[in-house]
Design an enzyme around this catalytic site. Structure first.
Site, PDB file in Angstrom:
ATOM      1  N   SER A 298     -12.985   0.953  10.221  1.00  0.00           N
ATOM      2  CA  SER A 298     -12.130   1.431   9.202  1.00  0.00           C
ATOM      3  C   SER A 298     -13.122   0.340   8.021  1.00  0.00           C
ATOM      4  O   SER A 298     -13.877  -0.886   8.082  1.00  0.00           O
ATOM      5  CB  SER A 298     -11.275   0.821   9.110  1.00  0.00           C
ATOM      6  OG  SER A 298      -9.767   1.437   7.830  1.00  0.00           O
ATOM      7  N   ALA A 299     -12.880   1.084   6.566  1.00  0.00           N
ATOM      8  CA  ALA A 299     -13.834   0.371   5.188  1.00  0.00           C
ATOM      9  C   ALA A 299     -12.754  -0.948   4.724  1.00  0.00           C
ATOM     10  O   ALA A 299     -13.409  -1.604   4.305  1.00  0.00           O
ATOM     11  CB  ALA A 299     -13.388   0.929   4.651  1.00  0.00           C
ATOM     12  N   ASP A 300     -11.519  -0.558   5.626  1.00  0.00           N
ATOM     13  CA  ASP A 300     -11.019  -1.851   5.140  1.00  0.00           C
ATOM     14  C   ASP A 300     -11.369  -3.560   5.728  1.00  0.00           C
ATOM     15  O   ASP A 300     -11.220  -4.412   5.233  1.00  0.00           O
ATOM     16  CB  ASP A 300      -9.231  -1.851   6.687  1.00  0.00           C
ATOM     17  CG  ASP A 300      -8.465  -0.578   6.127  1.00  0.00           C
ATOM     18  OD1 ASP A 300      -8.839  -0.106   4.587  1.00  0.00           O
ATOM     19  OD2 ASP A 300      -7.622  -0.282   6.000  1.00  0.00           O
TER      20      ASP A 300
ATOM     21  N   LYS B 259      -4.162  -1.800  14.249  1.00  0.00           N
ATOM     22  CA  LYS B 259      -3.488  -0.732  15.619  1.00  0.00           C
ATOM     23  C   LYS B 259      -3.290  -0.840  16.454  1.00  0.00           C
ATOM     24  O   LYS B 259      -4.800  -0.884  17.265  1.00  0.00           O
ATOM     25  CB  LYS B 259      -3.057   0.062  14.783  1.00  0.00           C
ATOM     26  CG  LYS B 259      -2.139   0.254  13.623  1.00  0.00           C
ATOM     27  CD  LYS B 259      -2.597   1.594  12.788  1.00  0.00           C
ATOM     28  CE  LYS B 259      -3.699   1.158  11.800  1.00  0.00           C
ATOM     29  NZ  LYS B 259      -3.780   2.004  10.697  1.00  0.00           N
TER      30      LYS B 259
ATOM     31  N   GLU C 153       0.610  -1.082  -0.470  1.00  0.00           N
ATOM     32  CA  GLU C 153      -0.367   0.373  -0.251  1.00  0.00           C
ATOM     33  C   GLU C 153       0.794   1.257   0.222  1.00  0.00           C
ATOM     34  O   GLU C 153       1.741   0.926   0.083  1.00  0.00           O
ATOM     35  CB  GLU C 153      -1.264  -0.045   1.357  1.00  0.00           C
ATOM     36  CG  GLU C 153      -0.120  -0.002   2.969  1.00  0.00           C
ATOM     37  CD  GLU C 153      -0.829   0.885   3.436  1.00  0.00           C
ATOM     38  OE1 GLU C 153      -1.042   2.144   3.798  1.00  0.00           O
ATOM     39  OE2 GLU C 153      -1.172  -0.313   4.288  1.00  0.00           O
TER      40      GLU C 153
ATOM     41  N   ASP D 165     -17.350   5.296  13.997  1.00  0.00           N
ATOM     42  CA  ASP D 165     -15.944   5.292  13.031  1.00  0.00           C
ATOM     43  C   ASP D 165     -15.203   3.545  12.922  1.00  0.00           C
ATOM     44  O   ASP D 165     -14.476   3.605  13.996  1.00  0.00           O
ATOM     45  CB  ASP D 165     -14.849   6.199  13.311  1.00  0.00           C
ATOM     46  CG  ASP D 165     -13.750   6.273  12.612  1.00  0.00           C
ATOM     47  OD1 ASP D 165     -12.726   5.343  11.849  1.00  0.00           O
ATOM     48  OD2 ASP D 165     -12.635   6.982  13.134  1.00  0.00           O
TER      49      ASP D 165
ATOM     50  N   LYS E 184      -6.086  10.321   0.338  1.00  0.00           N
ATOM     51  CA  LYS E 184      -6.189   9.272   1.089  1.00  0.00           C
ATOM     52  C   LYS E 184      -7.397   8.357   0.428  1.00  0.00           C
ATOM     53  O   LYS E 184      -8.073   8.494   0.875  1.00  0.00           O
ATOM     54  CB  LYS E 184      -6.326   9.263   3.001  1.00  0.00           C
ATOM     55  CG  LYS E 184      -6.066   8.006   3.605  1.00  0.00           C
ATOM     56  CD  LYS E 184      -6.598   8.131   5.084  1.00  0.00           C
ATOM     57  CE  LYS E 184      -6.305   6.999   5.540  1.00  0.00           C
ATOM     58  NZ  LYS E 184      -7.188   7.121   7.262  1.00  0.00           N
TER      59      LYS E 184
ATOM     60  N   VAL F 164      -5.554   0.354   3.090  1.00  0.00           N
ATOM     61  CA  VAL F 164      -5.928  -1.520   3.206  1.00  0.00           C
ATOM     62  C   VAL F 164      -6.627  -1.709   1.529  1.00  0.00           C
ATOM     63  O   VAL F 164      -6.884  -2.473   1.140  1.00  0.00           O
ATOM     64  CB  VAL F 164      -5.654  -1.853   3.645  1.00  0.00           C
ATOM     65  CG1 VAL F 164      -6.501  -4.261   4.095  1.00  0.00           C
ATOM     66  CG2 VAL F 164      -4.604  -2.319   5.122  1.00  0.00           C
TER      67      VAL F 164
HETATM   68  N1  PSU Z   1      -0.307   0.653   8.941  1.00  0.00           N
HETATM   69  C1  PSU Z   1       0.336   1.834   9.330  1.00  0.00           C
HETATM   70  N2  PSU Z   1       0.669   2.852   8.973  1.00  0.00           N
HETATM   71  C2  PSU Z   1      -0.988   3.203   8.454  1.00  0.00           C
HETATM   72  C3  PSU Z   1      -1.776   2.318   8.050  1.00  0.00           C
HETATM   73  C4  PSU Z   1      -2.095   1.399   8.299  1.00  0.00           C
HETATM   74  O1  PSU Z   1       1.075   1.285   9.733  1.00  0.00           O
HETATM   75  O2  PSU Z   1      -0.470   4.976   7.873  1.00  0.00           O
HETATM   76  C5  PSU Z   1      -2.870   3.482   6.927  1.00  0.00           C
HETATM   77  C6  PSU Z   1      -3.420   1.973   5.926  1.00  0.00           C
HETATM   78  O3  PSU Z   1      -3.402   2.569   4.678  1.00  0.00           O
HETATM   79  C7  PSU Z   1      -4.773   1.807   6.582  1.00  0.00           C
HETATM   80  C8  PSU Z   1      -5.438   3.159   6.841  1.00  0.00           C
HETATM   81  O4  PSU Z   1      -5.545   0.674   5.793  1.00  0.00           O
HETATM   82  O5  PSU Z   1      -4.360   3.876   7.432  1.00  0.00           O
HETATM   83  C9  PSU Z   1      -6.776   2.605   7.884  1.00  0.00           C
HETATM   84  O6  PSU Z   1      -6.873   4.440   7.653  1.00  0.00           O
HETATM   85  P1  PSU Z   1      -8.999   4.182   8.220  1.00  0.00           P
HETATM   86  O7  PSU Z   1      -8.583   4.319  10.002  1.00  0.00           O
HETATM   87  O8  PSU Z   1      -9.269   5.748   8.430  1.00  0.00           O
HETATM   88  O9  PSU Z   1      -9.883   3.379   7.693  1.00  0.00           O
HETATM   89 MN    MN Z   2     -11.842   6.133   9.895  1.00  0.00          MN
END
Ligand code: PSU
Ligand code: MN
Length: 308
Positions: free
Chosen positions: A146-148, A165, A31, A144, A92, A112
């Site tokens: 994530s769409a992941d 995380k 990614e 909140d 992003k 992701v």
């Molecule tokens: N893991 C990391 N650093 C990051 C991310 C993940 O160590 O920057 C990113 C990835 O691209 C993941 C995104 O898909 O954060 C998730 O963002 P959100 O929580 O807004 O969906």
């Molecule tokens: Mn989010």
């Protein structure tokens, strides 16, 4: 480019990836949000380069994915990677806006979710990252999530990470993955890892001890007609981990700051990663790099095992 009623999707393969596709060599997707929004320059570029060379050393070919000026790139040339690592205003991109960036000829880094979509389209079955997005703490108030997680349930790519995380609500993240039918497999560990730490305090839903076993599991899912992705959780190497109790102190502080600064939406994850980088005097970044490298190695081994 000539225009027709329905022009083809602007997609470009790097020389290395095009050659790998021609000889059906194992590929590993990477990614780019981790490069543009996850780490500061120049550490981000060092990480991006070292991860690519680790994949090559294991006999696979790296394909870093990003949208540059409206073109979906599967694999970046050296100069493109260098430029992306220093780009300021990159979007992003997730499932919601990957096509938007292409249609509007913008530059954006893939999360992701978006990387999975692009990888699947390019026939790449394995993808290495740091940590996936998940259910945020207090999601019952903020919604909140994530769409992941949704992407993992629908797109057939094996995602190798070091766990969600630890800034997230990990039990809720595991619940959503189970509900959506996503296999969650810890690599060579009975406990589920939490990104900077090897142990989240939760047992792992499934465990496998070799790339061959992971490849075999995936082949069996294919035979059964079970689609969607799979999540491999690979604990950070012991010498690079920050223990959970210690990390939790910094996370609490980072979350308090985020609330105070009224951070929401896409900003949340980059804000917290940056706050932790400062709260740990850069240690969280060193750990982050070590775990991505570790994941790249395992992802390459899985890609090679899948091709055998
Ligand atoms: N893991 C990391 N650093 C990051 C991310 C993940 O160590 O920057 C990113 C990835 O691209 C993941 C995104 O898909 O954060 C998730 O963002 P959100 O929580 O807004 O969906
Ligand atoms: Mn989010």
């Amino acid at each position: 480019m000539t225009r027709s009623a329905s022009p083809a999707l602007p997609i470009a393969y790097s020389q290395e990836v095009a050659a790998a596709r021609a000889r059906a060599a194992p590929l590993v997707a990477l990614e780019s949000t981790i490069i543009t929004h996850g780490m500061p320059y120049p550490g981000n570029l060092d990480m991006a380069r070292s991860v690519e060379s680790i994949i090559r050393a294991e006999g696979a070919v790296p394909a870093t994915i990003a949208v540059i000026d409206g073109v979906l790139h599967i694999g970046l040339e050296t100069a493109q990677l260098e430029a992306l690592a220093q780009t300021d205003g990159a979007m992003k991109l997730s499932r919601a806006d990957l096509a938007f960036a292409i249609a509007e000829r913008r530059t954006g880094a893939t999360t992701v979710a978006a990387t999975m979509i692009a990888a699947a389209r390019a026939g790449i079955r394995v993808f290495a990252t740091g940590g996936i997005g998940g259910v945020h703490r207090k999601a019952e108030e903020t919604f909140d999530i994530s769409a992941d997680l949704e992407e993992l349930s629908r797109t057939g790519v094996i995602v190798v990470c070091a766990g969600p995380k630890a800034i997230l609500d990990i039990p809720k993240t595991l619940e959503v993955l189970e509900t959506r039918g996503v296999p969650v497999v810890s690599y060579d560990s009975p406990v589920f890892p939490a990104f900077w730490s090897r142990d989240s305090g939760l047992p792992s839903p499934l465990m496998l001890n070799s790339p061959a076993a992971i490849a075999n599991f995936q082949k069996t899912r294919d035979q059964l007609g079970v689609d969607g992705g799979m999540l491999i959780a690979n604990p950070v190497p012991a010498e690079s981990e920050i223990p959970r109790e210690e990390m939790e102190i910094y996370i609490t502080r980072a979350l308090d700051n985020a609330e105070r600064d009224e951070i929401a939406g896409k900003e949340v994850t980059p804000y917290l990663l940056d706050a932790l980088f400062r709260l740990t005097d850069g240690r969280s970044l060193a750990t982050n790099i070590a775990l991505v490298e570790n994941n790249a190695r395992l992802a390459a081994e899985i890609a090679v095992a899948l091709s055998e």
